[in-house]
Design a protein around this motif. Structure first.
Motif, PDB file in Angstrom:
ATOM      1  N   LEU A   9      -6.754  -7.850  -7.819  1.00 15.86           N
ATOM      2  CA  LEU A   9      -5.524  -7.177  -8.248  1.00 15.86           C
ATOM      3  C   LEU A   9      -5.046  -6.187  -7.191  1.00 15.86           C
ATOM      4  N   SER A  10      -5.981  -5.453  -6.592  1.00 19.46           N
ATOM      5  CA  SER A  10      -5.604  -4.482  -5.555  1.00 19.46           C
ATOM      6  C   SER A  10      -5.064  -5.182  -4.319  1.00 19.46           C
ATOM      7  N   SER A  11      -5.644  -6.321  -3.973  1.00 19.90           N
ATOM      8  CA  SER A  11      -5.173  -7.076  -2.803  1.00 19.90           C
ATOM      9  C   SER A  11      -3.754  -7.594  -3.025  1.00 19.90           C
ATOM     10  N   THR A  12      -3.491  -8.109  -4.226  1.00 21.78           N
ATOM     11  CA  THR A  12      -2.146  -8.609  -4.534  1.00 21.78           C
ATOM     12  C   THR A  12      -1.121  -7.481  -4.463  1.00 21.78           C
ATOM     13  N   THR A  13      -1.474  -6.320  -5.008  1.00 24.37           N
ATOM     14  CA  THR A  13      -0.560  -5.179  -4.972  1.00 24.37           C
ATOM     15  C   THR A  13      -0.309  -4.718  -3.543  1.00 24.37           C
ATOM     16  N   THR A  14      -1.346  -4.728  -2.733  1.00 22.58           N
ATOM     17  CA  THR A  14      -1.191  -4.344  -1.325  1.00 22.58           C
ATOM     18  C   THR A  14      -0.289  -5.331  -0.589  1.00 22.58           C
ATOM     19  N   LEU A  15      -0.456  -6.617  -0.859  1.00 20.53           N
ATOM     20  CA  LEU A  15       0.405  -7.619  -0.230  1.00 20.53           C
ATOM     21  C   LEU A  15       1.861  -7.439  -0.646  1.00 20.53           C
ATOM     22  N   LEU A  16       2.093  -7.024  -1.886  1.00 23.18           N
ATOM     23  CA  LEU A  16       3.467  -6.755  -2.323  1.00 23.18           C
ATOM     24  C   LEU A  16       4.065  -5.620  -1.493  1.00 23.18           C
ATOM     25  N   LEU A  17       3.296  -4.569  -1.276  1.00 23.71           N
ATOM     26  CA  LEU A  17       3.783  -3.465  -0.448  1.00 23.71           C
ATOM     27  C   LEU A  17       4.088  -3.935   0.972  1.00 23.71           C
ATOM     28  N   LEU A  18       3.213  -4.782   1.529  1.00 20.48           N
ATOM     29  CA  LEU A  18       3.438  -5.294   2.886  1.00 20.48           C
ATOM     30  C   LEU A  18       4.671  -6.192   2.940  1.00 20.48           C
ATOM     31  N   LEU A  19       4.859  -7.007   1.906  1.00 13.72           N
ATOM     32  CA  LEU A  19       6.029  -7.883   1.873  1.00 13.72           C
ATOM     33  C   LEU A  19       7.316  -7.058   1.828  1.00 13.72           C
ATOM     34  N   LEU A  20       7.341  -6.045   0.991  1.00 14.01           N
ATOM     35  CA  LEU A  20       8.513  -5.179   0.929  1.00 14.01           C
ATOM     36  C   LEU A  20       8.735  -4.469   2.261  1.00 14.01           C
ATOM     37  N   ARG A  21       7.634  -4.135   2.922  1.00 10.63           N
ATOM     38  CA  ARG A  21       7.743  -3.447   4.213  1.00 10.63           C
ATOM     39  C   ARG A  21       8.379  -4.350   5.266  1.00 10.63           C
ATOM     40  N   VAL A  22       7.925  -5.604   5.375  1.00 12.11           N
ATOM     41  CA  VAL A  22       8.459  -6.491   6.415  1.00 12.11           C
ATOM     42  C   VAL A  22       9.876  -6.942   6.080  1.00 12.11           C
TER      43      VAL A  22
ATOM     44  N   ALA B 128       2.439   2.316  -5.528  1.00 13.13           N
ATOM     45  CA  ALA B 128       1.255   3.031  -5.060  1.00 13.13           C
ATOM     46  C   ALA B 128       0.520   3.695  -6.220  1.00 13.13           C
ATOM     47  N   ALA B 129       1.268   4.190  -7.223  1.00  8.92           N
ATOM     48  CA  ALA B 129       0.636   4.816  -8.384  1.00  8.92           C
ATOM     49  C   ALA B 129      -0.223   3.811  -9.149  1.00  8.92           C
ATOM     50  N   ILE B 130       0.322   2.599  -9.337  1.00 12.61           N
ATOM     51  CA  ILE B 130      -0.456   1.565 -10.023  1.00 12.61           C
ATOM     52  C   ILE B 130      -1.646   1.145  -9.162  1.00 12.61           C
ATOM     53  N   LEU B 131      -1.469   1.116  -7.843  1.00  7.91           N
ATOM     54  CA  LEU B 131      -2.573   0.776  -6.952  1.00  7.91           C
ATOM     55  C   LEU B 131      -3.697   1.804  -7.076  1.00  7.91           C
ATOM     56  N   VAL B 132      -3.338   3.075  -7.256  1.00  3.39           N
ATOM     57  CA  VAL B 132      -4.357   4.120  -7.459  1.00  3.39           C
ATOM     58  C   VAL B 132      -5.149   3.842  -8.745  1.00  3.39           C
ATOM     59  N   VAL B 133      -4.446   3.417  -9.799  1.00  5.02           N
ATOM     60  CA  VAL B 133      -5.123   3.071 -11.053  1.00  5.02           C
ATOM     61  C   VAL B 133      -6.103   1.924 -10.830  1.00  5.02           C
ATOM     62  N   LEU B 134      -5.662   0.903 -10.091  1.00  5.84           N
ATOM     63  CA  LEU B 134      -6.532  -0.240  -9.820  1.00  5.84           C
ATOM     64  C   LEU B 134      -7.738   0.177  -8.996  1.00  5.84           C
ATOM     65  N   LEU B 135      -7.549   1.071  -8.049  1.00  6.59           N
ATOM     66  CA  LEU B 135      -8.670   1.546  -7.243  1.00  6.59           C
ATOM     67  C   LEU B 135      -9.638   2.370  -8.090  1.00  6.59           C
TER      68      LEU B 135
END
Length: 627
Positions: free
Chosen positions: A382-395, A408-415
């Motif tokens: 789940l954390s990897s998918t959320t991180t990839l979403l952030l990277l996709l939005l970035r590029v 990022a807030a939800i990613l903190v919950v997952l972490l």
């Protein structure tokens, strides 16, 4: 991109939305739909003595985890970032690659995807084991002496499940949706009756109980997160399987059926636990009247088999896609349906997964013990998918401050979920963690080794344009020969080797380069003439597309500039260039990684099988390349 000439369009999109939503219940929501069988029990276990603060706090954690992670992140946000209708972690990676990011961003995204995919495959071992075990354990509520039969019955069910994989799920899939609909309605009815007997449990909908639990029992609240995460284990499958039905039917099924039924089930369990004064290893069956135990156990077992089927199918798809995206070696895939192009059967993966799942059941013996091994792989995925979403939005340039803060807030919950699950490493969490790390190392090695092999090929293979004179001057013999190439610009080693050794070419020569695109489906073919009687074909297959040489040639033969006809392909000879990696003292890869890559390459499926070539008319020309 045009559709595949041989595969029909995906049928789910053509049916009414309501029917598609019911179908989604069986395929998409099987995993998360059976979580009430074990999730709340696992979350309450660290608390020991039952009190209102513990039960309400943990239940509120479950409710708001489902709301934030599944409803907000996955259903509302992630499902909008599909790749031509396909979802999942690897679909995000494909979109990042399509955006042509920097080399550093591409490497980072690939590394995150490899980590998530490895952990997803590790999780695929545990879900069938814990799901079926938890359902069969309902027999012990009838008679404790039946506990001795739980493991044998579970093993028998799992053996049957893996045996029937070779037949595909096209037929049995038709009944999955209605069965799961009955299951969700049962969850709602049982939960509603329990809530009616103890309506005060509705206060658990307020998140302030989470604060009260943390204030009163901070360590217990932290450990409870390791069980709470089990309530959202099917979120990644929800995203990955959306391509079977489309975003709208999946969203409707979640909001109209699954979400409210799960809330009632968890609230009802909380009320039943407070009434009983204890949670026990199977708090779900506190909701079930004694007279209904046997039929509920049967229905729960059917639901968990369906959930397991969805996870197994997801593992097949993940391995197939990862192989096409060059993250792992490609393995032989059998397409089991003529109407659903996404249904696959991978014999090698099925065998390995069956051995792992049955081994876990025999080793852990109970769902409560197996729960300690669950969660780590899920949270990493789940954390990897959320991180990839952030990277996709970035590029893509669409990462606004508001979006970044929210995700990022939800990613903190997952972490936080991940940190809580790390406390279970010694008691069983080492299983998925060990498998995930082994897969991670293997996938990273394959990706790096494949890159090194590509460099070696480019150094040794001449450009096709530089060979035009030699090809034009070579004597011709009757027949058609198709040379498989990795690039439409370079000459395959088979062509240069046979030309140097025999000095002749067939009357019709076809150089076919097959590549994988960043779209899930479709076949795009371009042709050009290199010399009289010599045609170069560049065929781009979607990463979920069936990789068949016959499809590319049939498409090319219809083009006016192809230089050949379909009749000339009937007796064609196929020549495949096969590269065998060898260790190199000057390689950038350490010796152990070179050896691992060589072993993985040897385990890869035969190029004849992978491209579905006619074995009797196929030649393989091999060579060694330093890795």
């Amino acid at each position: 991109m045009p559709a595949d000439v041989t595969d029909p369009p995906r049928t789910p999109s053509s049916g009414p939305t309501a029917l598609a939503a019911i179908g989604a219940l069986g395929v998409v929501f099987g995993d998360i739909g059976t979580s009430p069988l074990y999730a709340l029990s696992a979350a309450l276990a660290p608390g020991g003595r039952i009190d209102h603060t513990l039960v309400y706090g943990v239940t509120s954690m479950v409710v708001w985890s489902i709301t934030l992670v599944v409803t907000v992140l996955y259903v509302t946000v992630l499902m909008r970032f599909d790749n031509d209708g396909e979802g999942g972690l690897l679909a995000l990676l494909a979109q990042i690659r399509r955006a042509r990011p920097t080399a550093r961003m591409r490497t980072l995204a690939t590394g995150v995807a490899i980590l998530g995919a490895a952990m997803f495959l590790g999780d695929s071992m545990i879900t069938p084991a814990i799901s079926v075990l938890s359902a069969v354990e309902g027999l012990t509520t009838i008679d404790s002496d039946l506990g001795a039969l739980v493991v044998p019955i579970t093993v028998a069910i799992l053996v049957g499940l893996f045996v029937v994989q070779r037949f595909g799920t096209a037929r049995i899939g038709r009944v999955f949706g209605p069965i799961m609909l009955v299951w969700f309605l049962l969850l709602a009815v049982l939960g509603a009756f329990a809530v009616a007997r103890g309506p005060e449990v509705l206060v658990a909908l307020s998140p302030h109980w989470i604060v009260l639990l943390v204030a009163a029992h901070p360590w217990t609240a932290f450990l409870a997160l390791g069980g709470v995460v089990l309530a959202i284990t099917g979120a990644e499958a929800l995203f990955a399987d959306m391509g079977h039905f489309g975003r709208r039917p999946v969203t409707i099924a979640w909001l109209a059926v699954v979400f409210p039924c799960l809330l009632l089930a968890y609230l009802g369990q909380a009320a039943a636990v407070l009434a009983a004064g204890a949670a026990g290893p199977n708090s779900f069956f506190l909701l079930v009247p004694g007279w209904a135990t046997v039929p509920v156990v049967i229905l729960a077992t059917m639901a968990t088999v369906i959930a397991s089927q969805a996870v197994i199918s997801g593992a097949f798809s993940a391995v197939h896609q990862a192989g096409r995206l060059d993250l792992i070696p490609s393995v032989r895939a059998i397409h089991t349906s003529a109407t659903h192009r996404g249904q696959l059967y991978l014999p090698a993966v099925n065998l390995l997964l069956a051995a792992a799942v049955i081994g876990l059941v025999v080793a852990f013996q109970s769902s409560s013990a197996l729960a300690s091994a669950y969660g780590i792989a899920v949270t990493v995925t789940l954390s990897s998918t959320t991180t990839l979403l952030l990277l996709l939005l970035r590029v893509r340039g669409g990462l606004s401050v508001l979006r970044a803060v929210g995700i990022a807030a939800i990613l903190v919950v997952l972490l936080a979920f991940l940190a809580a699950n790390l406390t279970k490493v010694v008691s069983g969490g080492w299983v998925p963690l060990g498998v995930g790390v082994a897969l991670l190392v293997s996938m990273w090695t394959w990706w790096r080794g494949s890159f090194r092999m590509t460099i070696s090929r480019r150094r040794d293979e001449p450009l096709l344009s530089a060979m035009t004179d030699r090809i034009h001057a070579a004597p011709r013999v009757p027949g058609t020969t198709v040379y498989l190439a990795r690039s439409s610009d370079t000459a395959p080693v088979a062509l240069t080797t046979l030309l140097e050794r025999y000095g002749v070419l067939s009357e019709h020569v076809i150089v076919l380069a097959m590549r994988t695109t960043t779209s899930p489906f479709g076949l795009d073919v371009e042709t050009r003439s290199l010399a009289p009687g010599v045609t170069v074909i560049d065929a781009g297959f979607g990463y979920r597309q069936r990789l068949r040489v016959a499809d590319a040639l049939a498409r090319a033969a219809t083009r006016a500039d192809s230089g050949f006809t379909a009749e000339q392909l009937e007796d064609a000879t196929y020549v495949v260039s096969s590269d065998s990696p060898v260790a190199d003292a000057d390689s950038r890869l350490p010796r152990w990684q070179q050896r691992l890559f060589i072993g993985l390459e040897r385990a890869q499926g035969s190029p004849v099988d992978l491209a579905e070539l006619p074995a009797r008319r196929t030649l393989i020309v091999g060579r060694e390349l330093p890795v």
